[in-house]
Motif scaffolding. Structure first.
Motif, PDB file in Angstrom:
ATOM      1  N   GLN A   3       0.851  -1.191   0.000  1.00  0.00           N
ATOM      2  CA  GLN A   3       0.000   0.000   0.000  1.00  0.00           C
ATOM      3  C   GLN A   3       0.883   1.235   0.000  1.00  0.00           C
ATOM      4  O   GLN A   3       1.817   1.341   0.786  1.00  0.00           O
ATOM      5  CB  GLN A   3      -0.921   0.011   1.215  1.00  0.00           C
ATOM      6  CG  GLN A   3      -2.102  -0.946   1.094  1.00  0.00           C
ATOM      7  CD  GLN A   3      -3.208  -0.629   2.071  1.00  0.00           C
ATOM      8  OE1 GLN A   3      -2.954  -0.220   3.199  1.00  0.00           O
ATOM      9  NE2 GLN A   3      -4.446  -0.816   1.649  1.00  0.00           N
ATOM     10  N   LEU A   4       0.571   2.144  -0.875  1.00  0.00           N
ATOM     11  CA  LEU A   4       1.301   3.404  -0.998  1.00  0.00           C
ATOM     12  C   LEU A   4       0.261   4.512  -1.018  1.00  0.00           C
ATOM     13  O   LEU A   4      -0.605   4.539  -1.890  1.00  0.00           O
ATOM     14  CB  LEU A   4       2.131   3.411  -2.272  1.00  0.00           C
ATOM     15  CG  LEU A   4       3.181   2.301  -2.359  1.00  0.00           C
ATOM     16  CD1 LEU A   4       3.493   1.953  -3.798  1.00  0.00           C
ATOM     17  CD2 LEU A   4       4.444   2.717  -1.616  1.00  0.00           C
ATOM     18  N   ALA A  24       4.066   4.229   3.303  1.00  0.00           N
ATOM     19  CA  ALA A  24       4.207   2.889   2.728  1.00  0.00           C
ATOM     20  C   ALA A  24       3.874   1.826   3.767  1.00  0.00           C
ATOM     21  O   ALA A  24       4.238   1.954   4.933  1.00  0.00           O
ATOM     22  CB  ALA A  24       5.631   2.689   2.235  1.00  0.00           C
ATOM     23  N   SER A  25       3.174   0.788   3.338  1.00  0.00           N
ATOM     24  CA  SER A  25       2.867  -0.335   4.219  1.00  0.00           C
ATOM     25  C   SER A  25       2.741  -1.597   3.382  1.00  0.00           C
ATOM     26  O   SER A  25       2.658  -1.537   2.147  1.00  0.00           O
ATOM     27  CB  SER A  25       1.586  -0.069   5.013  1.00  0.00           C
ATOM     28  OG  SER A  25       0.481   0.080   4.141  1.00  0.00           O
ATOM     29  N   GLY A  26       2.747  -2.736   4.074  1.00  0.00           N
ATOM     30  CA  GLY A  26       2.615  -4.004   3.371  1.00  0.00           C
ATOM     31  C   GLY A  26       3.938  -4.574   2.901  1.00  0.00           C
ATOM     32  O   GLY A  26       3.973  -5.654   2.316  1.00  0.00           O
ATOM     33  N   PHE A  27       5.010  -3.866   3.127  1.00  0.00           N
ATOM     34  CA  PHE A  27       6.355  -4.347   2.821  1.00  0.00           C
ATOM     35  C   PHE A  27       7.322  -3.599   3.730  1.00  0.00           C
ATOM     36  O   PHE A  27       6.964  -2.598   4.339  1.00  0.00           O
ATOM     37  CB  PHE A  27       6.718  -4.142   1.337  1.00  0.00           C
ATOM     38  CG  PHE A  27       6.795  -2.699   0.909  1.00  0.00           C
ATOM     39  CD1 PHE A  27       5.639  -1.953   0.672  1.00  0.00           C
ATOM     40  CD2 PHE A  27       8.021  -2.075   0.713  1.00  0.00           C
ATOM     41  CE1 PHE A  27       5.697  -0.634   0.273  1.00  0.00           C
ATOM     42  CE2 PHE A  27       8.097  -0.749   0.296  1.00  0.00           C
ATOM     43  CZ  PHE A  27       6.934  -0.025   0.084  1.00  0.00           C
ATOM     44  N   CYS A  96       4.505   7.693  -5.525  1.00  0.00           N
ATOM     45  CA  CYS A  96       5.741   7.123  -5.003  1.00  0.00           C
ATOM     46  C   CYS A  96       5.689   5.611  -5.181  1.00  0.00           C
ATOM     47  O   CYS A  96       4.624   5.020  -5.388  1.00  0.00           O
ATOM     48  CB  CYS A  96       5.936   7.464  -3.530  1.00  0.00           C
ATOM     49  SG  CYS A  96       4.802   6.612  -2.423  1.00  0.00           S
ATOM     50  N   ASN A  97       6.851   4.992  -5.123  1.00  0.00           N
ATOM     51  CA  ASN A  97       6.922   3.546  -5.178  1.00  0.00           C
ATOM     52  C   ASN A  97       8.270   3.094  -4.664  1.00  0.00           C
ATOM     53  O   ASN A  97       9.203   3.890  -4.510  1.00  0.00           O
ATOM     54  CB  ASN A  97       6.692   3.023  -6.600  1.00  0.00           C
ATOM     55  CG  ASN A  97       5.973   1.683  -6.593  1.00  0.00           C
ATOM     56  OD1 ASN A  97       6.156   0.859  -5.680  1.00  0.00           O
ATOM     57  ND2 ASN A  97       5.144   1.445  -7.593  1.00  0.00           N
ATOM     58  N   TRP A 108       0.615   0.409  -7.486  1.00  0.00           N
ATOM     59  CA  TRP A 108       0.781   1.854  -7.355  1.00  0.00           C
ATOM     60  C   TRP A 108      -0.303   2.388  -6.427  1.00  0.00           C
ATOM     61  O   TRP A 108      -1.373   1.802  -6.299  1.00  0.00           O
ATOM     62  CB  TRP A 108       0.651   2.546  -8.713  1.00  0.00           C
ATOM     63  CG  TRP A 108       1.790   2.270  -9.632  1.00  0.00           C
ATOM     64  CD1 TRP A 108       1.890   1.236 -10.528  1.00  0.00           C
ATOM     65  CD2 TRP A 108       2.996   3.014  -9.759  1.00  0.00           C
ATOM     66  NE1 TRP A 108       3.084   1.307 -11.188  1.00  0.00           N
ATOM     67  CE2 TRP A 108       3.782   2.391 -10.750  1.00  0.00           C
ATOM     68  CE3 TRP A 108       3.499   4.167  -9.137  1.00  0.00           C
ATOM     69  CZ2 TRP A 108       5.046   2.866 -11.131  1.00  0.00           C
ATOM     70  CZ3 TRP A 108       4.748   4.637  -9.509  1.00  0.00           C
ATOM     71  CH2 TRP A 108       5.505   3.996 -10.494  1.00  0.00           C
ATOM     72  N   GLY A 109      -0.038   3.510  -5.827  1.00  0.00           N
ATOM     73  CA  GLY A 109      -1.053   4.180  -5.042  1.00  0.00           C
ATOM     74  C   GLY A 109      -1.934   5.038  -5.949  1.00  0.00           C
ATOM     75  O   GLY A 109      -1.821   4.983  -7.178  1.00  0.00           O
TER      76      GLY A 109
END
Length: 118
Positions: A3-4, A24-27, A96-97, A108-109
Motif C-alpha cells: 500500500q502506498l 508505505a505499508s505491506g512491505f 511514489c513507489n 501503485w497508489g
C-alpha cells in the motif's frame, strides 16, 4: 499487500512550494530504495527523484534538481518530496513507489494531484 498512500498535493501558484508525503505499508519499506514519479495529463509516468534505503544517496531528474528534495523517515515508513519554486510544467499526479528508479512490482497508489497555476 503493498500500500502506498500519497498526500500533500494541491493548487499552488508559480514559485510556491509543496511537501508531498508517501506512507508505505505491506512491505519492509526501510529496506527498499524509494522513488517519486509524476504523470502529466496525456503523458507517460516519469521519474522525479529516488533515494536509497538509508537515505544517503539521492538522484533527481535534471529539470527538478536544485528545486526538489527527496527524503525519508524510516521510523514512520514515510517518504517525502519537498518541491520549491514550482512551475506550471510541474503540474501532474505524483506517485511514489519502492525501488531505485524502477519499481519491483506493478502496484501503485492513487497519487496526489499537484496543480501549479496562477
Amino acid at each position: 499487500q503493498v500500500q502506498l498512500v500519497e498526500s500533500g498535493g494541491g493548487l499552488v501558484q508559480p514559485g510556491g512550494s509543496l511537501r508531498l508525503s508517501c506512507a508505505a505499508s505491506g512491505f519492509t519499506s526501510k529496506t527498499y530504495a524509494m522513488s517519486w514519479y509524476r504523470q502529466a495529463s496525456g503523458k507517460e509516468r516519469e521519474l522525479v527523484a529516488a533515494i536509497t534505503s538509508g537515505g544517503v544517496r539521492t538522484n533527481y531528474a535534471a529539470s527538478m534538481k536544485g528545486r526538489f528534495t527527496i527524503s525519508r523517515d524510516n521510523a514512520k515508513n514515510t517518504v517525502y518530496l519537498q518541491m520549491n519554486s514550482l512551475k506550471p510544467e510541474n503540474t501532474a499526479v505524483y506517485y511514489c513507489n519502492a525501488g531505485w528508479k524502477v519499481p519491483p512490482w506493478e502496484d501503485w497508489g492513487q497519487g496526489t494531484q499537484v496543480t501549479v497555476s496562477s
